[in-house]
Scaffold this motif. Structure first.
Motif, PDB file in Angstrom:
ATOM      1  N   VAL A   6       0.319  -1.730  -0.304  1.00 24.37           N
ATOM      2  CA  VAL A   6       0.367   0.039  -0.303  1.00 24.37           C
ATOM      3  C   VAL A   6       0.467   1.569  -0.008  1.00 24.37           C
ATOM      4  N   GLY A   7       0.719   1.972  -0.974  1.00 28.63           N
ATOM      5  CA  GLY A   7       1.739   3.291  -1.594  1.00 28.63           C
ATOM      6  C   GLY A   7       2.525   2.990  -1.835  1.00 28.63           C
ATOM      7  N   ALA A   8       2.242   3.630  -3.882  1.00 23.94           N
ATOM      8  CA  ALA A   8       2.746   3.430  -4.548  1.00 23.94           C
ATOM      9  C   ALA A   8       4.209   4.360  -4.401  1.00 23.94           C
ATOM     10  N   GLY A   9       4.840   4.608  -3.848  1.00 26.10           N
ATOM     11  CA  GLY A   9       5.681   6.158  -3.867  1.00 26.10           C
ATOM     12  C   GLY A   9       7.136   5.413  -3.975  1.00 26.10           C
ATOM     13  N   HIS A  10       8.100   6.118  -3.547  1.00 27.79           N
ATOM     14  CA  HIS A  10       9.437   5.532  -3.326  1.00 27.79           C
ATOM     15  C   HIS A  10       9.414   4.034  -2.930  1.00 27.79           C
ATOM     16  N   VAL A  11       8.723   4.057  -1.638  1.00 26.84           N
ATOM     17  CA  VAL A  11       9.428   2.866  -0.838  1.00 26.84           C
ATOM     18  C   VAL A  11       8.203   2.443  -1.196  1.00 26.84           C
ATOM     19  N   GLY A  12       7.108   2.240  -1.161  1.00 23.63           N
ATOM     20  CA  GLY A  12       5.745   0.949  -1.682  1.00 23.63           C
ATOM     21  C   GLY A  12       6.401   0.741  -3.672  1.00 23.63           C
ATOM     22  N   ALA A  13       6.947   1.392  -4.431  1.00 30.00           N
ATOM     23  CA  ALA A  13       7.463   0.543  -5.722  1.00 30.00           C
ATOM     24  C   ALA A  13       8.905   0.320  -5.674  1.00 30.00           C
ATOM     25  N   ILE A  32      -3.518   5.815  -3.939  1.00 25.03           N
ATOM     26  CA  ILE A  32      -5.105   6.809  -3.761  1.00 25.03           C
ATOM     27  C   ILE A  32      -4.895   7.653  -5.123  1.00 25.03           C
ATOM     28  N   LYS A  33      -3.534   7.918  -5.469  1.00 30.30           N
ATOM     29  CA  LYS A  33      -3.297   8.708  -6.105  1.00 30.30           C
ATOM     30  C   LYS A  33      -4.235   7.691  -8.286  1.00 30.30           C
ATOM     31  N   GLU A  34      -4.831   8.079  -8.558  1.00 36.27           N
ATOM     32  CA  GLU A  34      -5.070   7.590  -9.462  1.00 36.27           C
ATOM     33  C   GLU A  34      -4.592   7.709 -10.959  1.00 36.27           C
ATOM     34  N   ALA A  76       2.027   4.471   2.699  1.00 35.75           N
ATOM     35  CA  ALA A  76       1.330   5.553   2.551  1.00 35.75           C
ATOM     36  C   ALA A  76       1.662   5.880   3.169  1.00 35.75           C
ATOM     37  N   GLY A  77       1.632   7.799   2.505  1.00 36.32           N
ATOM     38  CA  GLY A  77       1.295   8.598   3.631  1.00 36.32           C
ATOM     39  C   GLY A  77       2.558   9.282   3.111  1.00 36.32           C
ATOM     40  N   LEU A  78       2.886  10.937   3.859  1.00 41.25           N
ATOM     41  CA  LEU A  78       3.611  11.291   3.534  1.00 41.25           C
ATOM     42  C   LEU A  78       5.199  11.778   4.409  1.00 41.25           C
ATOM     43  N   PRO A  79       6.337  11.814   3.270  1.00 42.39           N
ATOM     44  CA  PRO A  79       7.543  11.677   4.114  1.00 42.39           C
ATOM     45  C   PRO A  79       7.722  12.981   4.329  1.00 42.39           C
ATOM     46  N   ARG A  80       9.485  12.938   5.985  1.00 36.27           N
ATOM     47  CA  ARG A  80       9.533  14.394   6.185  1.00 36.27           C
ATOM     48  C   ARG A  80      10.329  15.167   4.566  1.00 36.27           C
ATOM     49  N   ALA A  99      -7.982   4.495   7.630  1.00 32.35           N
ATOM     50  CA  ALA A  99      -8.649   4.313   6.824  1.00 32.35           C
ATOM     51  C   ALA A  99      -7.478   2.775   6.681  1.00 32.35           C
ATOM     52  N   ILE A 100      -6.257   2.907   5.690  1.00 32.27           N
ATOM     53  CA  ILE A 100      -5.825   1.938   5.271  1.00 32.27           C
ATOM     54  C   ILE A 100      -5.613   0.915   5.909  1.00 32.27           C
ATOM     55  N   ALA A 101      -5.573   0.920   7.458  1.00 29.54           N
ATOM     56  CA  ALA A 101      -5.605  -0.594   7.982  1.00 29.54           C
ATOM     57  C   ALA A 101      -6.820  -1.103   8.238  1.00 29.54           C
ATOM     58  N   PRO A 119       5.274   8.502  11.988  1.00 31.36           N
ATOM     59  CA  PRO A 119       6.280   8.332  12.456  1.00 31.36           C
ATOM     60  C   PRO A 119       5.805   6.484  12.651  1.00 31.36           C
ATOM     61  N   LEU A 120       6.874   6.016  12.671  1.00 30.76           N
ATOM     62  CA  LEU A 120       6.174   3.969  13.006  1.00 30.76           C
ATOM     63  C   LEU A 120       6.160   3.573  14.232  1.00 30.76           C
ATOM     64  N   ASP A 121       6.434   4.063  15.029  1.00 31.11           N
ATOM     65  CA  ASP A 121       6.307   3.145  16.102  1.00 31.11           C
ATOM     66  C   ASP A 121       4.441   3.491  16.258  1.00 31.11           C
ATOM     67  N   MET A 141       8.626  -1.386  10.463  1.00 28.70           N
ATOM     68  CA  MET A 141      10.274  -2.105   9.692  1.00 28.70           C
ATOM     69  C   MET A 141      10.752  -0.130  10.703  1.00 28.70           C
ATOM     70  N   ALA A 142      11.371  -1.055  11.394  1.00 26.50           N
ATOM     71  CA  ALA A 142      13.139   0.319  11.194  1.00 26.50           C
ATOM     72  C   ALA A 142      14.324   0.292  12.462  1.00 26.50           C
ATOM     73  N   GLY A 143      14.597  -1.057  12.920  1.00 25.96           N
ATOM     74  CA  GLY A 143      15.067  -1.433  13.229  1.00 25.96           C
ATOM     75  C   GLY A 143      16.840  -1.999  11.984  1.00 25.96           C
TER      76      GLY A 143
HETATM   77  P1  NAD Z   1       6.369   8.692  -1.426  1.00 29.21           P
HETATM   78  O1  NAD Z   1       5.485  10.292  -1.505  1.00 29.21           O
HETATM   79  O2  NAD Z   1       6.903   8.622  -2.437  1.00 29.21           O
HETATM   80  O3  NAD Z   1       5.115   7.634  -1.673  1.00 29.21           O
HETATM   81  C1  NAD Z   1       3.918   7.527  -0.778  1.00 29.21           C
HETATM   82  C2  NAD Z   1       2.739   7.497  -1.222  1.00 29.21           C
HETATM   83  O4  NAD Z   1       1.485   6.955  -0.635  1.00 29.21           O
HETATM   84  C3  NAD Z   1       2.292   8.393  -2.472  1.00 29.21           C
HETATM   85  O5  NAD Z   1       2.297   7.685  -3.100  1.00 29.21           O
HETATM   86  C4  NAD Z   1       0.676   8.850  -2.125  1.00 29.21           C
HETATM   87  O6  NAD Z   1       0.419   9.293  -2.808  1.00 29.21           O
HETATM   88  C5  NAD Z   1       0.667   7.360  -1.197  1.00 29.21           C
HETATM   89  N1  NAD Z   1      -0.764   8.256  -0.403  1.00 29.21           N
HETATM   90  C6  NAD Z   1      -0.980   8.686   0.418  1.00 29.21           C
HETATM   91  N2  NAD Z   1      -1.870   8.633   0.896  1.00 29.21           N
HETATM   92  C7  NAD Z   1      -2.730   7.615   0.720  1.00 29.21           C
HETATM   93  C8  NAD Z   1      -3.963   6.034   1.061  1.00 29.21           C
HETATM   94  N3  NAD Z   1      -4.879   6.755   1.915  1.00 29.21           N
HETATM   95  N4  NAD Z   1      -3.829   5.534   0.052  1.00 29.21           N
HETATM   96  C9  NAD Z   1      -3.176   4.713  -0.589  1.00 29.21           C
HETATM   97  N5  NAD Z   1      -2.363   5.538  -0.648  1.00 29.21           N
HETATM   98  C10 NAD Z   1      -2.059   6.634  -0.224  1.00 29.21           C
HETATM   99  O7  NAD Z   1       6.684   8.383  -0.285  1.00 29.21           O
HETATM  100  P2  NAD Z   1       7.432   7.752   0.269  1.00 29.21           P
HETATM  101  O8  NAD Z   1       8.975   7.954  -0.275  1.00 29.21           O
HETATM  102  O9  NAD Z   1       7.705   6.186  -0.258  1.00 29.21           O
HETATM  103  O10 NAD Z   1       7.769   7.034   1.909  1.00 29.21           O
HETATM  104  C11 NAD Z   1       6.227   6.764   2.571  1.00 29.21           C
HETATM  105  C12 NAD Z   1       6.528   6.418   3.877  1.00 29.21           C
HETATM  106  O11 NAD Z   1       7.403   5.963   4.413  1.00 29.21           O
HETATM  107  C13 NAD Z   1       6.380   8.119   4.523  1.00 29.21           C
HETATM  108  O12 NAD Z   1       5.991   8.202   5.859  1.00 29.21           O
HETATM  109  C14 NAD Z   1       7.748   8.127   4.789  1.00 29.21           C
HETATM  110  O13 NAD Z   1       8.623   9.051   6.057  1.00 29.21           O
HETATM  111  C15 NAD Z   1       7.704   6.244   5.864  1.00 29.21           C
HETATM  112  N6  NAD Z   1       9.070   5.956   5.609  1.00 29.21           N
HETATM  113  C16 NAD Z   1       9.897   4.952   6.824  1.00 29.21           C
HETATM  114  C17 NAD Z   1      10.963   4.420   6.801  1.00 29.21           C
HETATM  115  C18 NAD Z   1      11.114   3.850   8.296  1.00 29.21           C
HETATM  116  O14 NAD Z   1      12.627   3.459   8.478  1.00 29.21           O
HETATM  117  N7  NAD Z   1       9.957   2.811   8.861  1.00 29.21           N
HETATM  118  C19 NAD Z   1      12.043   4.663   5.935  1.00 29.21           C
HETATM  119  C20 NAD Z   1      11.666   5.869   5.183  1.00 29.21           C
HETATM  120  C21 NAD Z   1      10.336   5.968   4.891  1.00 29.21           C
END
Ligand code: NAD
Length: 316
Positions: A6-13, A32-34, A76-80, A99-101, A119-121, A141-143
């Protein structure tokens, strides 16, 4: 085997790519992004004949394609952004995680879940609360990432392969993480004998700021190659029932004198999720820092509960 990412951004893809190319499982990507998940899924599918694997991937704005998935990885969600702490993300990522859960629980009620979003925890806590899944099946996932950063910097300081550095990082994901120095080894030799305290201190500090250092370089976005690699190491341990001992954000029930919260600790990971929380002796100083880390997590979880309750009251 099927994994829902869930979340096809940088980490997800990147996570999806590693799962496919490692032949771990088929993947359903949700965003969520079409068009984003569908487009990336198509692109990843077209890489298969070149890379040489036969795993399948689908992508959508909906969860149905992930029905019955054995594992869900939530990114899914915003990064910092530069200058932000991970905790600054609760207001945005908290409701997203809730909502995702609920959506994951509907289509994949038996899934094991790895939460990655920050924030992971706190997000891991939110996922467990909203899904109603047993805590053993929900982890963060963090450790593995924090440890990988520590291993990398130790390797650089000693001029040796980070693969030979063996270490464990406990506590929350963030400034309050607690690298266990006494038990860290390099090729089986005690780290403390190889790296004097004055050279170790900056390594620990750089590990604690490892995420922020990358955020300040990228300016728009945060780390994703190492986070995806770390998530997939955990995914592999679960899907292949490897019984690996890794650090994970897990639900504590008295271990390390702490209970009723998610915090980074060593665990044994297998098909059932967190199969065991491993307790090791820690020094008085490390225990103090672990307790401080736990207090910081509890404070942020309480902040989230206040936000959630205020929104519910507003709606009534
Ligand atoms: P990103 O912005 O590249 O991707 C996030 C994706 O989530 C976006 O494509 C966005 O459209 C999608 N999204 C937002 N709301 C959604 C919803 N309700 N349902 C489905 N998709 C949704 O961000 P990223 O770089 O991939 O990072 C993602 C998250 O992972 C961030 O919160 C970041 O802080 C976290 N992160 C955690 C760790 C860790 O160690 N735990 C490491 C790196 C990043």
């Amino acid at each position: 085997m099927k994994v829902m990412v869930v979340g096809a951004g940088h980490v997800g893809a990147t996570t999806a790519q590693r799962i496919l190319e490692g032949e771990l499982a088929d993947v359903h990507l949700v965003d969520i992004k079409e068009g984003l998940a569908a487009g990336k899924a198509l692109d990843l599918a077209q890489a298969a004949p070149v890379v040489g694997h036969s795993r399948r991937i689908t992508g959508s704005t909906t969860y149905e394609g992930g029905a019955g998935a054995e594992l869900a990885i939530v990114t899914a969600g915003l990064p910092r952004k530069p200058g932000m702490s991970r905790d600054d993300l609760i207001g945005v990522n908290g409701p997203i995680m809730a909502a995702i859960a609920r959506a994951v629980a509907k289509v994949a009620p038996e899934a094991v879940v790895i939460v990655v979003s920050n924030p992971l925890d706190v997000t891991t806590t939110i996922f467990q609360e909203e899904s109603g899944f047993p805590p053993q099946r929900v982890m963060g996932m963090a450790g593995v990432l924090d440890t990988a950063r520590f291993r990398t910097f130790v390797g650089q300081a000693l001029g040796c392969s980070p693969e030979d550095v063996s270490a464990m990082v406990l506590g929350g994901h963030g400034d309050s993480m607690v690298p266990l120095i006494a038990s860290a080894t390099v090729g089986g030799l005690p780290l403390r004998e190889l790296l004097p305290a004055e050279r170790l201190a900056p390594v620990v500090e750089r590990t604690q700021n490892g995420g922020a250092e990358i955020v300040s370089l990228l300016k728009d976005g945060s780390a994703f190659y190492a986070p995806a690699a770390a998530s997939v190491q955990m995914a592999s341990a679960i899907l292949r029932d490897e019984q690996r001992v890794l650090p994970a954000c897990a639900w504590l029930t008295g271990q390390y004198g702490l209970s009723d919260l998610y915090l980074g600790v060593p665990v044994r990971l297998g098909r059932a999720g967190v199969e065991e929380i491993i307790e090791v002796a820690v020094s008085a100083e490390e225990l103090k820092r672990l307790q401080a880390s736990a207090a910081a997590v509890r404070e942020q979880v309480a902040r989230w509960h206040d936000m959630r309750d205020a929104t519910l009251t507003e709606r009534q």
